[in-house]
Design an enzyme around this catalytic site. Structure first.
Site, PDB file in Angstrom:
ATOM      1  N   SER A  42       0.831  -1.202   0.000  1.00  0.00           N
ATOM      2  CA  SER A  42       0.000   0.000   0.000  1.00  0.00           C
ATOM      3  C   SER A  42       0.868   1.255   0.000  1.00  0.00           C
ATOM      4  O   SER A  42       1.717   1.402  -0.870  1.00  0.00           O
ATOM      5  CB  SER A  42      -0.972  -0.057   1.191  1.00  0.00           C
ATOM      6  N   ASP A 166      -5.937  -3.916  -2.243  1.00  0.00           N
ATOM      7  CA  ASP A 166      -4.867  -3.484  -1.348  1.00  0.00           C
ATOM      8  C   ASP A 166      -4.206  -4.688  -0.658  1.00  0.00           C
ATOM      9  O   ASP A 166      -4.878  -5.542  -0.081  1.00  0.00           O
ATOM     10  CB  ASP A 166      -5.469  -2.547  -0.294  1.00  0.00           C
TER      11      ASP A 166
END
Length: 273
Positions: A42, A166
């Site tokens: 991320s 993610d």
């Protein structure tokens, strides 16, 4: 503390809390602790890609980037626009255009992951399989977008005939992936501290942050235990586990405090080693 090479830098996810990694990196690089490979999830993948692109200028670039919070925020709630987007797409409240612009503003010279100076990996989650995948080659922008595609906020990213979310869903602090890439010692830059006590949540937003932090810290604590015998630096983040990951108002404080905390940490462990 001796750190056998290759040294793998591991940068965890955490949205706005990614600012702490900049202070940590500044302290580490000033003291000659440099990476041979970089893995991130991320926001850690974004910061990590800038580090892997050129470690000699990465801190200056990251400080400039994180100091301009009015421009870098990818989540902007304008009236009913996010809700209308959700109704239209059934995939996300926001487009990932702002994320893509942030990536291009810092990494436009690097089309492929292989173009970066250091070996680099970004972690994302296969939407249909629900398992993490490590991207170490191919298009850089789509890898970083996939690694940052928070479900509900941003749309899943299409890459090589698959869709991805993610990486923090499965491996927010990708220690195992760094070892798999060949690291013989580790520098772990977590955006929160898994050893501090958590406040009891008292709102819907704090409850969501609490659940996310509990899930994430269990995974990182397992990884730390599994690789306890591997030489490792793990400076503690000044951010508590329930601090907002979308609030950029404390960026300067986090960057400054993480630098001073990491300097003090390195003075203890490097002298002790």
């Amino acid at each position: 503390m001796p750190l056998p090479r290759p040294i793998g830098f591991v940068l965890g996810g955490g949205g706005a809390l990614g600012a702490v990694q900049v202070g940590m990196l500044r302290a580490l690089l000033e003291r000659g602790v440099t990476p041979d490979l970089v893995v991130g999830t991320s926001i850690g993948a974004f910061n990590g890609a800038i580090l892997a692109a050129d470690p000699t200028v990465a801190v200056d670039k990251l400080i400039r980037f994180w100091s301009n919070t009015s421009q870098i925020n990818p989540i902007r709630w304008r009236g009913l626009t996010p809700l209308l987007r959700w109704r239209r797409t059934r995939r996300s409240l926001f487009a990932n255009d702002a994320l893509a612009l942030n990536i291009r503003s810092q990494l436009s010279a690097f089309q492929l992951i292989e173009d970066l100076t250091l070996p680099f990996g970004a972690v994302a989650v296969d939407v249909h399989l629900g398992v993490p995948e490590l991207f170490t080659e191919g298009d850089l922008e789509s890898a970083l977008l996939a690694s940052s595609a928070i479900p509900g906020l941003f749309p899943p990213v299409h890459r090589k005939q698959r869709f991805y979310y993610d990486g923090g869903l499965a491996d927010n602090v990708p220690i195992r992936q760094a070892v798999a890439m060949g690291a013989r010692s580790l520098v772990v830059l977590d955006t929160t501290n898994p050893y501090v006590s958590l406040d009891q949540p008292n709102s819907v937003s704090s409850l969501a942050a609490y659940v996310t932090e509990v899930y994430s810290r269990q995974a990182v604590l397992r990884s730390l235990d599994d690789f306890a015998k591997m030489p490792m630096l793990y400076p503690r983040s000044p951010a508590n586990g329930t601090m907002s990951t979308i609030d950029l108002s404390r960026t300067d404080d986090l960057l400054r405090q993480s630098y001073h905390d990491t300097v003090a940490y390195l003075e203890r462990v490097l002298v002790a080693g």
